[in-house]
Design a protein around this motif. Structure first.
Motif, short mmCIF file in Angstrom:
data_model
loop_
_atom_site.label_atom_id
_atom_site.label_comp_id
_atom_site.label_asym_id
_atom_site.label_seq_id
_atom_site.Cartn_x
_atom_site.Cartn_y
_atom_site.Cartn_z
N ASN A 13 0.80 -1.23 0.00
CA ASN A 13 0.00 0.00 0.00
C ASN A 13 0.83 1.28 0.00
O ASN A 13 0.26 2.38 0.01
CB ASN A 13 -0.94 0.00 1.21
CG ASN A 13 -1.98 -1.11 1.11
OD1 ASN A 13 -2.58 -1.33 0.06
ND2 ASN A 13 -2.18 -1.84 2.21
N GLN A 14 2.14 1.17 -0.01
CA GLN A 14 3.00 2.37 -0.06
C GLN A 14 2.94 2.98 -1.46
O GLN A 14 3.01 2.28 -2.46
CB GLN A 14 4.43 1.98 0.29
CG GLN A 14 5.37 3.18 0.41
CD GLN A 14 6.71 2.80 1.05
OE1 GLN A 14 6.79 1.83 1.78
NE2 GLN A 14 7.74 3.58 0.79
N ARG A 15 2.81 4.30 -1.52
CA ARG A 15 2.67 4.98 -2.81
C ARG A 15 3.82 5.93 -3.13
O ARG A 15 3.95 6.37 -4.26
CB ARG A 15 1.34 5.75 -2.86
CG ARG A 15 0.11 4.85 -2.88
CD ARG A 15 -1.18 5.63 -2.85
NE ARG A 15 -2.35 4.77 -2.91
CZ ARG A 15 -2.97 4.43 -4.03
NH1 ARG A 15 -2.54 4.89 -5.19
NH2 ARG A 15 -4.04 3.63 -3.99
N VAL A 16 4.65 6.25 -2.12
CA VAL A 16 5.78 7.16 -2.35
C VAL A 16 7.06 6.47 -1.87
O VAL A 16 7.13 5.97 -0.74
CB VAL A 16 5.60 8.49 -1.59
CG1 VAL A 16 6.83 9.38 -1.79
CG2 VAL A 16 4.34 9.20 -2.06
N PHE A 17 8.06 6.42 -2.74
CA PHE A 17 9.35 5.83 -2.41
C PHE A 17 10.43 6.89 -2.63
O PHE A 17 10.64 7.35 -3.76
CB PHE A 17 9.63 4.61 -3.29
CG PHE A 17 8.66 3.48 -3.08
CD1 PHE A 17 8.92 2.49 -2.15
CD2 PHE A 17 7.48 3.42 -3.81
CE1 PHE A 17 8.02 1.45 -1.95
CE2 PHE A 17 6.58 2.38 -3.62
CZ PHE A 17 6.84 1.40 -2.68
N THR A 18 11.11 7.26 -1.55
CA THR A 18 12.11 8.33 -1.65
C THR A 18 13.52 7.80 -1.86
O THR A 18 14.37 8.48 -2.43
CB THR A 18 12.09 9.19 -0.38
OG1 THR A 18 12.35 8.35 0.76
CG2 THR A 18 10.75 9.86 -0.22
N ARG A 19 13.78 6.57 -1.40
CA ARG A 19 15.13 6.01 -1.51
C ARG A 19 15.21 4.88 -2.53
O ARG A 19 16.27 4.33 -2.76
CB ARG A 19 15.59 5.49 -0.13
CG ARG A 19 15.66 6.59 0.92
CD ARG A 19 16.09 6.07 2.26
NE ARG A 19 17.43 5.50 2.24
CZ ARG A 19 18.03 4.98 3.31
NH1 ARG A 19 17.41 4.96 4.47
NH2 ARG A 19 19.25 4.49 3.22
N ALA A 20 14.10 4.56 -3.13
CA ALA A 20 14.07 3.50 -4.14
C ALA A 20 13.24 3.98 -5.32
O ALA A 20 12.07 3.62 -5.48
CB ALA A 20 13.48 2.22 -3.55
N PRO A 21 13.82 4.83 -6.15
CA PRO A 21 13.05 5.47 -7.23
C PRO A 21 12.50 4.50 -8.27
O PRO A 21 11.58 4.84 -9.00
CB PRO A 21 14.08 6.42 -7.86
CG PRO A 21 15.41 5.84 -7.50
CD PRO A 21 15.24 5.25 -6.15
N ARG A 22 13.04 3.30 -8.34
CA ARG A 22 12.54 2.34 -9.32
C ARG A 22 11.58 1.33 -8.69
O ARG A 22 11.37 0.25 -9.19
CB ARG A 22 13.72 1.61 -9.98
CG ARG A 22 13.35 0.87 -11.25
CD ARG A 22 14.56 0.29 -11.94
NE ARG A 22 15.20 1.28 -12.80
CZ ARG A 22 16.34 1.08 -13.43
NH1 ARG A 22 16.99 -0.04 -13.28
NH2 ARG A 22 16.86 2.02 -14.19
N ALA A 23 11.00 1.70 -7.57
CA ALA A 23 10.08 0.81 -6.86
C ALA A 23 8.64 1.10 -7.25
O ALA A 23 8.29 2.21 -7.66
CB ALA A 23 10.25 0.96 -5.35
N THR A 24 7.80 0.08 -7.11
CA THR A 24 6.37 0.25 -7.28
C THR A 24 5.68 -0.61 -6.22
O THR A 24 6.33 -1.28 -5.42
CB THR A 24 5.91 -0.15 -8.69
OG1 THR A 24 4.54 0.22 -8.86
CG2 THR A 24 6.08 -1.63 -8.96
N SER A 25 4.36 -0.57 -6.19
CA SER A 25 3.61 -1.33 -5.19
C SER A 25 2.31 -1.83 -5.80
O SER A 25 1.91 -1.40 -6.90
CB SER A 25 3.29 -0.44 -3.98
OG SER A 25 2.39 0.60 -4.34
N ILE A 26 1.65 -2.72 -5.08
CA ILE A 26 0.36 -3.22 -5.55
C ILE A 26 -0.64 -2.07 -5.68
O ILE A 26 -1.40 -1.99 -6.65
CB ILE A 26 -0.17 -4.31 -4.60
CG1 ILE A 26 0.77 -5.52 -4.60
CG2 ILE A 26 -1.58 -4.74 -4.99
CD1 ILE A 26 0.41 -6.59 -3.58
#
Length: 242
Positions: A134-147
């Motif tokens: 459910n995380q929507r913002v990633f500050t240290r992992a710019p190539r991340a996504t979530s369900i």
């Protein structure tokens, strides 16, 4: 199976290893943390995760019947279980980035860290899973996504955990039945950029172009080089640039 739920811990893998040793755990055990303060990934990478928004857990699994040179089949089973669970949840463009990162498109949605427990041979494995839910913002992992980012929906963590467990034990049963060739073929069919020319980086910083053809039974990546030769690489010997 027992499930131990923690409010916070440094690393579920580290906690579970100490927990299993102290209590001499025999049955399969999951340690699930609402917040992981120092989550670890492959190559010692930091795993970014907001509290109560993602699944960060580790599974202690006895594998005494599995030969130590076949432990990569547990990696295959875990990767395929996550892949199938995410597909069931409606995630598209899924693939497995060798050895066990799960991608949605070109973005990482799940990481896995598997560690062996040796007691007169391979006794157990500790499978750490970090799944972005459910995380929507990633500050240290710019190539991340979530369900949530992929589906636009909020999901219940415990529901997804039970889906993952069910999928994992399906593939564990295939290992027990000796269906190793089919398992390996299924895993290889889902490899990111299989049979496509890709750029790889060596520890000395130099790069080369090669094509992923398959993985060995022990989990090494088998690449076809420009001179048509085939060469095996382990995790510490090569990194894909993408």
């Amino acid at each position: 199976m027992q499930i131990v739920k923690l409010n916070a811990t440094t690393s579920t893998n580290t906690y579970l290893r100490a927990y299993a040793k102290k209590l001499d755990v025999v049955e399969d055990t999951i340690v699930w943390a609402a917040e992981q303060l120092a989550g670890r990934g492959q190559r010692g990478a930091f795993w970014e995760s907001e509290k109560d928004k993602n699944l960060t857990f580790s599974l202690f699994k006895r594998v005494g019947e599995l030969r130590i040179d076949r432990q990569f089949y547990i990696t295959m089973a875990t990767s395929l279980a996550v892949y199938d669970a995410l597909k069931q949840l409606g995630i598209e463009q899924l693939s497995v980035k060798w050895p066990n990162d799960i991608l949605a498109g070109r973005s990482k949605i799940c990481g896995v860290l598997i560690e062996s427990v040796i007691r007169n041979g391979l006794y157990a494995v500790i499978i750490g899973v970090g799944l972005n839910v459910n995380q929507r913002v990633f500050t240290r992992a710019p190539r991340a996504t979530s369900i949530a980012l992929e589906t636009g929906k909020h999901h219940e963590l415990e529901e997804i955990l039970h889906i993952l467990i069910s999928k994992f034990y399906h593939y564990v049963e295939l290992i027990a039945q000796g269906q190793l060739i089919a398992l390996k073929k299924d895993y290889e069919s889902k490899l990111f950029r299989k049979d496509k020319a890709s750029t790889f980086k060596l520890p000395d910083g130099s790069t080369f172009t090669a094509i992923i053809k398959e993985v060995s039974k022990t989990g090494k990546l088998i690449l076809q080089l420009e001179d048509e030769l085939y060469k095996e690489f382990d995790l510490k010997e090569v990194k894909m640039l993408y």
